[in-house]
Design an enzyme around this catalytic site. Structure first.
Site, PDB file in Angstrom:
ATOM      1  N   PRO A 286       0.826  -1.215   0.000  1.00 10.17           N
ATOM      2  CA  PRO A 286       0.000   0.000   0.000  1.00 10.17           C
ATOM      3  C   PRO A 286       0.862   1.268   0.000  1.00 10.17           C
ATOM      4  O   PRO A 286       0.374   2.345  -0.299  1.00 10.17           O
ATOM      5  CB  PRO A 286      -0.828  -0.103   1.285  1.00 10.17           C
ATOM      6  CG  PRO A 286      -0.205  -1.186   2.097  1.00 10.17           C
ATOM      7  CD  PRO A 286       0.612  -2.045   1.186  1.00 10.17           C
TER       8      PRO A 286
ATOM      9  N   GLU B 200       3.025  -7.197   8.302  1.00 11.13           N
ATOM     10  CA  GLU B 200       3.326  -5.767   8.137  1.00 11.13           C
ATOM     11  C   GLU B 200       4.259  -5.492   6.956  1.00 11.13           C
ATOM     12  O   GLU B 200       4.671  -4.368   6.744  1.00 11.13           O
ATOM     13  CB  GLU B 200       3.948  -5.208   9.421  1.00 11.13           C
ATOM     14  CG  GLU B 200       3.030  -5.246  10.628  1.00 11.13           C
ATOM     15  CD  GLU B 200       1.766  -4.410  10.437  1.00 11.13           C
ATOM     16  OE1 GLU B 200       1.884  -3.255  10.016  1.00 11.13           O
ATOM     17  OE2 GLU B 200       0.668  -4.943  10.699  1.00 11.13           O
TER      18      GLU B 200
ATOM     19  N   ARG C 231      -3.679  -8.956 -20.410  1.00  6.22           N
ATOM     20  CA  ARG C 231      -4.601  -8.630 -21.501  1.00  6.22           C
ATOM     21  C   ARG C 231      -3.969  -7.686 -22.519  1.00  6.22           C
ATOM     22  O   ARG C 231      -4.509  -7.509 -23.597  1.00  6.22           O
ATOM     23  CB  ARG C 231      -5.934  -8.082 -20.957  1.00  6.22           C
ATOM     24  CG  ARG C 231      -5.847  -6.773 -20.259  1.00  6.22           C
ATOM     25  CD  ARG C 231      -7.161  -6.396 -19.613  1.00  6.22           C
ATOM     26  NE  ARG C 231      -8.175  -5.953 -20.556  1.00  6.22           N
ATOM     27  CZ  ARG C 231      -8.219  -4.751 -21.122  1.00  6.22           C
ATOM     28  NH1 ARG C 231      -7.275  -3.870 -20.849  1.00  6.22           N
ATOM     29  NH2 ARG C 231      -9.188  -4.438 -21.948  1.00  6.22           N
TER      30      ARG C 231
ATOM     31  N   ASP D 239     -10.345   1.549 -24.087  1.00  6.11           N
ATOM     32  CA  ASP D 239     -10.363   1.328 -22.636  1.00  6.11           C
ATOM     33  C   ASP D 239     -10.297   2.658 -21.905  1.00  6.11           C
ATOM     34  O   ASP D 239      -9.599   3.566 -22.341  1.00  6.11           O
ATOM     35  CB  ASP D 239      -9.084   0.591 -22.181  1.00  6.11           C
ATOM     36  CG  ASP D 239      -9.122  -0.890 -22.456  1.00  6.11           C
ATOM     37  OD1 ASP D 239     -10.182  -1.382 -22.865  1.00  6.11           O
ATOM     38  OD2 ASP D 239      -8.079  -1.526 -22.262  1.00  6.11           O
TER      39      ASP D 239
END
Ligand code: ADE
Length: 291
Positions: A110, A137, A179, A194
């Site tokens: 993150p 963590e 993709r 897209d």
């Protein structure tokens, strides 16, 4: 392309056997290898974590198993013997390419750089990606520093929220990258429009789509889409893209290159309550101040 994933939950990566990625693997376009991090532990409990130096909650992933795993996986680049073979004339994973080039290490966290379509395109151009999804963590920092000296290491976040581990982000990143590989999507045109694709619709979200029947539960498909008039269809789609983008991602409109906006775009944005700024960009009109 070759993809290695080192994880303590190999079963979490099973979705990589189905749908688009599964088919690309079966065709030999993608060589995916899942490794269990615990195979590189040496104690009775196959320990991969320990308490953090300096105190604090949670556990940190130990450097030794990661170091051994990454050494083994990176060294296996020269091993061309079990590289997938192409079937049905599909483009094969190029074993020579893999052995000659360094892998890119993708570390889901993150705290990483945001994962964007631009990064997906960049990763799709690499011959070899190694993913290191962490639990707890995170991984002892020295592991990242050690390999950053030798390889291109990308710490990547899939969004501003915290998951229990990096495996779901690996699924997300691999699907977005796979993709884009040549021959993986049935219709090569499919990514042209897209949302976030570089090109004509740059910086706009894709608008709504419709299929048969033309009337469903008394709801009609917009008539222009049935008209066969390509120019009008293109204009309708662009207008819808603007409507959706102003509603859901106003930040994209604010960043929009003014040179990419035609007269009709400008008129629509004004109609939607946007204000043209002196540099040609658009900003949200300031709310009227009550007297
Ligand atoms: N691990 C936990 N949360 C994550 C996130 N948002 N992106 C990437 N890896 C993660």
């Amino acid at each position: 392309m070759r993809i290695d994933v080192i994880t303590i939950f190999p079963e979490y990566l099973e979705p990589l056997n189905v749908s688009l990625v599964g088919k690309a693997r079966a065709r030999g376009q993608l060589d995916v290898r899942i490794h269990n991090l615990r195979d590189w532990t040496h104690d009775r409990h196959n320990t991969v974590d320990d308490s953090p130096f300096g105190g604090g909650p949670g556990m940190v992933m130990k450097p030794e198993p990661w170091g051994e795993a990454l050494d083994a996986v990176t060294a296996s680049g020269a091993d061309a013997a079990d590289t997938a073979e192409a079937v049905d004339g599909a483009e094969a994973v190029d074993a020579a390419d893999v052995s000659e080039r360094r892998p890119v290490l993708v570390v889901p966290t993150p705290s990483g750089l945001p994962f964007t379509q631009e990064l997906a395109v960049e990763l799709s151009e690499q011959p070899w990606l190694i993913f290191t999804p962490a639990r707890y963590e995170g991984i002892d920092r020295r592991v990242i520093d050690e390999y950053a000296d030798r390889y291109d290491v990308r710490e990547v976040s899939i969004g501003d929220y915290v998951l229990a581990g990096g495996e779901a982000p690996v699924l997300v990143i691999v699907e977005a990258v796979a993709r884009l590989l040549p021959g993986v999507l049935g219709n090569a045109e499919s990514h042209r429009d897209d949302s976030f694709a570089p090109g004509a619709m740059a910086d706009l979200l894709e608008g709504p789509v419709y299929t048969k029947p033309p009337v469903w539960r008394e709801r009609e498909v917009p008539e222009v889409l049935l008209s066969g008039h390509h120019g009008k269809v293109a204009r309708f789609r662009r207008d819808e893209a603007f409507r959706r983008t102003t509603a859901n991602r106003p930040d994209l409109i604010e960043r929009c290159d003014p040179a990419a906006l035609d007269k009709a775009d400008r008129a629509l944005l004004a109609e939607l309550g946007w204000e043209e700024l002196p540099d040609g960009r658009f900003g949200r009109a300031a709310p009227a101040v009550e007297e």
